[in-house]
Design an enzyme around this catalytic site. Structure first.
Site, mmCIF file in Angstrom:
data_model
loop_
_atom_site.group_PDB
_atom_site.id
_atom_site.type_symbol
_atom_site.label_atom_id
_atom_site.label_comp_id
_atom_site.label_asym_id
_atom_site.label_seq_id
_atom_site.Cartn_x
_atom_site.Cartn_y
_atom_site.Cartn_z
ATOM 1 N N TYR A 53 14.735 -11.676 26.715
ATOM 2 C CA TYR A 53 14.268 -12.046 28.053
ATOM 3 C C TYR A 53 13.254 -11.077 28.648
ATOM 4 O O TYR A 53 12.708 -11.347 29.717
ATOM 5 C CB TYR A 53 15.461 -12.236 29.001
ATOM 6 C CG TYR A 53 16.099 -13.596 28.852
ATOM 7 C CD1 TYR A 53 15.374 -14.751 29.131
ATOM 8 C CD2 TYR A 53 17.407 -13.732 28.399
ATOM 9 C CE1 TYR A 53 15.939 -16.008 28.978
ATOM 10 C CE2 TYR A 53 17.984 -14.981 28.237
ATOM 11 C CZ TYR A 53 17.239 -16.119 28.534
ATOM 12 O OH TYR A 53 17.795 -17.370 28.369
ATOM 13 N N GLU A 111 40.213 -19.178 12.180
ATOM 14 C CA GLU A 111 38.832 -19.669 12.106
ATOM 15 C C GLU A 111 38.344 -20.249 13.425
ATOM 16 O O GLU A 111 37.297 -19.857 13.935
ATOM 17 C CB GLU A 111 38.716 -20.743 11.012
ATOM 18 C CG GLU A 111 37.335 -21.383 10.943
ATOM 19 C CD GLU A 111 37.292 -22.633 10.072
ATOM 20 O OE1 GLU A 111 36.253 -23.328 10.115
ATOM 21 O OE2 GLU A 111 38.266 -22.916 9.354
ATOM 22 N N ASP A 156 40.371 -23.841 7.854
ATOM 23 C CA ASP A 156 40.480 -25.206 7.338
ATOM 24 C C ASP A 156 40.375 -25.194 5.817
ATOM 25 O O ASP A 156 39.689 -24.346 5.234
ATOM 26 C CB ASP A 156 39.349 -26.079 7.895
ATOM 27 C CG ASP A 156 39.537 -26.438 9.359
ATOM 28 O OD1 ASP A 156 40.689 -26.391 9.838
ATOM 29 O OD2 ASP A 156 38.533 -26.762 10.021
#
Length: 396
Positions: A138, A224, A277
């Site tokens: 920025y 996760e 997963d």
């Protein structure tokens, strides 16, 4: 030190205690050894000198009427990566490089960006102040174009200077969360006490600065996904398994979450497990925590925890628990490519049980999210699956 609440009886943790004893034996055997290529935090004067040397090279090139260039190690090629079981993925000493030329239409903008960010880093280090990557973007967002360009150049500079990124006084905005039996003090003196209730603590943005870490945790569980992490907190898993620590990087982990996991391992040497997963994406995330990534391989020694074990969700668990096929998801073409890529990586040779699980996934052509366990019961994950895994050593 005692923390509240009180978890299971002591015998519940027998398998975990045996696992920790074996980890400590390995740590003791390697005590005093500094792996080749290990990075250390560079002093401010070393960083300033390294930047000054680069600027001097540019001035010398101009004085000789030569085109100034930046020479940067190639962080996107497996040819430049070697694997060491005790460290993970790391860059080879004599790796291929790429040139960022100041007279090339393709790279002149990047040359200017590197030069600008180098000057900003020099001022930060010289004044002993810190800025986030977002702050840097920025300062001149129009010139930088996008945040990803800034992030990539900062990593290139860290690699080029051969110093860890934390020595550049550039911080990342943390996205990770932590909960459980842990307290510490931040660099500014703020005392932080993590809890086991539903409100997690944000991972600090300056991991190097935290000190006085205290825990009696028996294990650290990396989760996760944020949704799974929050569900475990809502189910009081952290309280019922106390003393423990839980961390989530909300998907692919940011640098600070990886640094925190590494710091907790280096400080306490408690078992670290992953809950991901049963799909190629989850396995990839677990591998990043354990062995690192190709793009950050130059800083592997300060980011990887090779002692991490895969707790769940294992493809073999899906079969063992008779999860119905309509709760599973077919592997996509992208999934199959990712799975093949992971199976070819050098560290899989050292993980035969992982290979077996991934081959099982490839053969079935199916994947499963952790939520598939809700077929058995809504709280099966927190009340049955994870407690049994931890109690009976169900990790690989």
């Amino acid at each position: 030190m005692a923390f509240a609440p009180v978890g299971p009886e002591a015998s519940f943790f027998d398998a975990l205690d045996r696992h920790r004893a074996s980890l400590l034996a390995v740590v003791k055997r390697g005590a005093g050894e500094s792996p080749p290529g290990a990075t250390r935090a560079a002093s401010s004067s070393e960083v300033l000198t390294a930047i000054e040397n680069i600027i001097q090279d540019i001035i010398k090139s101009l004085a000789r009427n030569e085109v100034p260039v930046f020479t940067i190690d190639n962080r996107s090629s497996w040819e430049n990566i070697m694997f060491e079981d005790s460290v993970g993925l790391q860059m080879i000493p004599q790796c291929t490089t790429r040139k960022v030329k100041s007279d090339s239409p393709k790279s002149v903008k990047k040359f200017a960006l590197i030069l600008k960010i180098l000057s900003m880093i020099y001022k930060l280090v010289q004044s002993n102040t810190y800025a986030t990557k977002r702050d840097i973007y920025y300062t001149d967002s129009q010139f930088f174009g996008n945040q990803a360009a800034v992030d990539n150049i900062i990593d290139d500079i860290s690699c080029m200077l051969k110093v860890p990124r934390r020595s550049l006084h550039v911080l990342s905005t943390s996205k990770g969360l932590i909960a459980g039996n842990l307290r510490y003090m931040e660099e500014d003196g703020t005392r932080v006490q993590c809890t086991c209730n539903a409100t997690a603590t944000a991972v600090p943005s300056n991991i190097q600065g935290i000190r006085n870490l205290i825990t009696d945790a028996k294990f650290l569980l990396i989760v996760e996904k944020d949704a799974t992490f929050q569900r475990l907190l809502d189910d009081n898993f952290c309280s019922r398994m106390s003393p423990c620590i839980m961390v989530t990087g909300k998907g692919i982990p940011d640098l600070n979450t990886r640094l925190l996991v590494k710091k907790l391992w280096d400080t306490f040497h408690i078992p670290v497990f992953t809950l991901v997963d049963a799909d190629p994406h989850g396995i990839e995330i677990m591998c990043i925590y354990k062995y690192g990534s190709m793009s950050m391989s130059f800083e592997a020694h300060s980011l990887t925890v090779p002692t991490i074990r895969w707790l769940g969700l294992l493809p073999s668990d899906i079969k063992r628990l008779n999860i119905p096929k309509d709760s599973l998801i077919p592997l996509t073409k992208h999934d199959q490519v990712k799975l093949d890529s992971i199976l070819r990586r050098p560290y899989i040779t050292y993980q035969p049980f992982w290979r077996k699980e991934m081959e099982m996934m490839a053969d079935s052509k199916m994947k499963a999210e952790i939520q598939a366990l809700t077929f058995l019961s809504s709280d099966y994950l927190s009340r049955v699956y994870l407690p049994n895994k931890l109690r009976f050593g169900g990790w690989i």
